[in-house]
Design an enzyme around this catalytic site. Structure first.
Site, short mmCIF file in Angstrom:
data_model
loop_
_atom_site.label_atom_id
_atom_site.label_comp_id
_atom_site.label_asym_id
_atom_site.label_seq_id
_atom_site.Cartn_x
_atom_site.Cartn_y
_atom_site.Cartn_z
N ASP A 49 0.82 -1.20 0.00
CA ASP A 49 0.00 0.00 0.00
C ASP A 49 0.86 1.26 0.00
O ASP A 49 0.34 2.37 -0.04
CB ASP A 49 -0.99 0.00 1.16
CG ASP A 49 -0.33 -0.11 2.53
OD1 ASP A 49 0.91 -0.08 2.60
OD2 ASP A 49 -1.07 -0.23 3.53
N SER A 50 2.18 1.07 -0.01
CA SER A 50 3.10 2.19 -0.26
C SER A 50 2.85 2.81 -1.62
O SER A 50 3.35 3.90 -1.91
CB SER A 50 4.55 1.73 -0.15
OG SER A 50 4.77 0.54 -0.91
N LYS A 52 -0.81 -9.59 3.04
CA LYS A 52 -0.04 -9.06 4.16
C LYS A 52 -0.90 -8.09 4.95
O LYS A 52 -1.65 -7.31 4.38
CB LYS A 52 1.23 -8.36 3.68
CG LYS A 52 2.13 -7.89 4.85
CD LYS A 52 3.45 -7.35 4.37
CE LYS A 52 3.35 -5.93 3.86
NZ LYS A 52 2.98 -4.95 4.92
N ASP A 82 -0.79 -6.37 -0.11
CA ASP A 82 -1.21 -5.73 1.12
C ASP A 82 -2.74 -5.62 1.18
O ASP A 82 -3.37 -5.27 0.16
CB ASP A 82 -0.64 -4.32 1.20
CG ASP A 82 0.62 -4.23 2.05
OD1 ASP A 82 0.85 -5.12 2.88
OD2 ASP A 82 1.37 -3.25 1.88
N GLU A 137 9.95 -4.00 10.33
CA GLU A 137 10.26 -2.70 9.73
C GLU A 137 10.78 -1.72 10.77
O GLU A 137 10.15 -1.50 11.82
CB GLU A 137 9.04 -2.10 9.04
CG GLU A 137 9.33 -0.75 8.40
CD GLU A 137 8.26 -0.25 7.47
OE1 GLU A 137 8.41 0.87 6.93
OE2 GLU A 137 7.26 -0.96 7.26
N GLU A 182 -0.78 -5.54 8.69
CA GLU A 182 0.06 -4.92 9.71
C GLU A 182 -0.52 -5.14 11.10
O GLU A 182 -1.74 -5.13 11.30
CB GLU A 182 0.17 -3.41 9.46
CG GLU A 182 0.94 -3.04 8.20
CD GLU A 182 1.10 -1.55 8.02
OE1 GLU A 182 1.61 -1.15 6.96
OE2 GLU A 182 0.70 -0.77 8.92
#
Length: 273
Positions: A41-42, A110, A80, A180, A112
């Site tokens: 999602d970057s 993925k 993501d 991270e 978070e």
């Protein structure tokens, strides 16, 4: 052939993971022989121009992941789940996850965090055959609550929370965990404690693999250097210089030349007068 999940657990040779957001980027990554591609999602920051990842929608991620899958059909693809798509309950998360897998051909998803709610989602997805990659340490989707985009795990409480979160994700069924922006010694300890692979970004050399953002490692944005990334090229500068040269040649009528032009017979042209 796509990589299978067992090959990702503590490999002898570190895993190479890179983000990609479109067909040409994915095609280049696969040709380079990377092990995994992440449609992160970057893309909100580096492709869509947002100042964070939070505005990225499920539709955005699906659109880009479909292009990436077409560009890299034989590379293990992780996608993501955007902010908000797995935070409103297991039912919503499962529905969104199934949609991403069905519409993109993703091999894994993925997420978070390691809150009880996220762990519940990891358990349900993995029980239903959807592999999940976890993510602890700095979490861009909720960075504001972590005090901004800064290193995590430097004090006792934060370090223990990061370690326990990684262990909980493994217990819930995650096949790998992204670490991270945490101290290298903490990342090494987590890697030693986990049975599944760790993928580092700003977490030192002792992780089982590394991931970098495509635009960071290629230097596509001039002057945007980050401590957690190494620039392996300066494509941003080269692109700007190429565009400046193109503009100068157009204005000087030096482009196009005969090499970029087509011809016609004189007798055909004469009939038009």
């Amino acid at each position: 052939m796509k990589r299978s999940l067992p090959e990702l657990s503590h490999p002898q040779q570190p895993l190479v993971m890179v983000t990609a957001y479109d067909f040409p980027g994915a095609r280049q990554a696969q040709a380079a022989g990377v092990d995994l591609i992440l449609v992160g999602d970057s893309l909100g920051n580096v492709v869509l121009g947002y100042d964070s990842t939070a505005p990225v929608t499920l539709g955005d991620i699906i659109h880009h992941a479909r292009a990436v899958r077409r560009g890299a059909p034989d590379t293990f693809l992780v996608v993501d789940l955007p902010f908000g798509t797995y935070h409103t309950g297991v039912t919503d998360a499962m529905r969104h996850a199934v949609r991403v897998v069905q519409e993109t051909g993703a091999d894994a998803l993925k997420m978070e965090g390691a809150t009880p709610e996220v762990l519940d989602v990891v358990r349900v997805l993995t029980r239903n055959g959807i592999p999940v990659m976890g993510h602890v340490g700095l979490m861009p989707q909720t960075a504001t609550a972590q005090g901004g985009l800064r290193v995590q795990g430097k004090d006792d409480e934060s370090a223990r929370r990061t370690l326990e979160g990684a262990l909980a994700l493994q217990e819930a069924g995650a096949f790998a965990v992204v670490l991270e922006a945490i101290p290298a010694r903490l990342a090494r300890l987590i890697t030693e404690r986990l049975d599944v692979a760790t993928i580092g970004i700003g977490a030192g050399v002792h992780c089982d693999g590394q991931v970098l953002v495509y635009h960071d490692l290629l230097g596509l944005y001039e002057g945007d250097e980050k401590k957690i990334a190494k620039r392996y090229a300066e494509l941003g500068r080269q692109a700007r210089e190429a565009l400046q040269t193109y503009a100068a040649e157009v204005r000087a009528r030096e482009f196009p030349t005969k090499d970029q032009s087509f011809v016609m017979k004189d007798e055909v042209l004469d009939k038009l007068y």
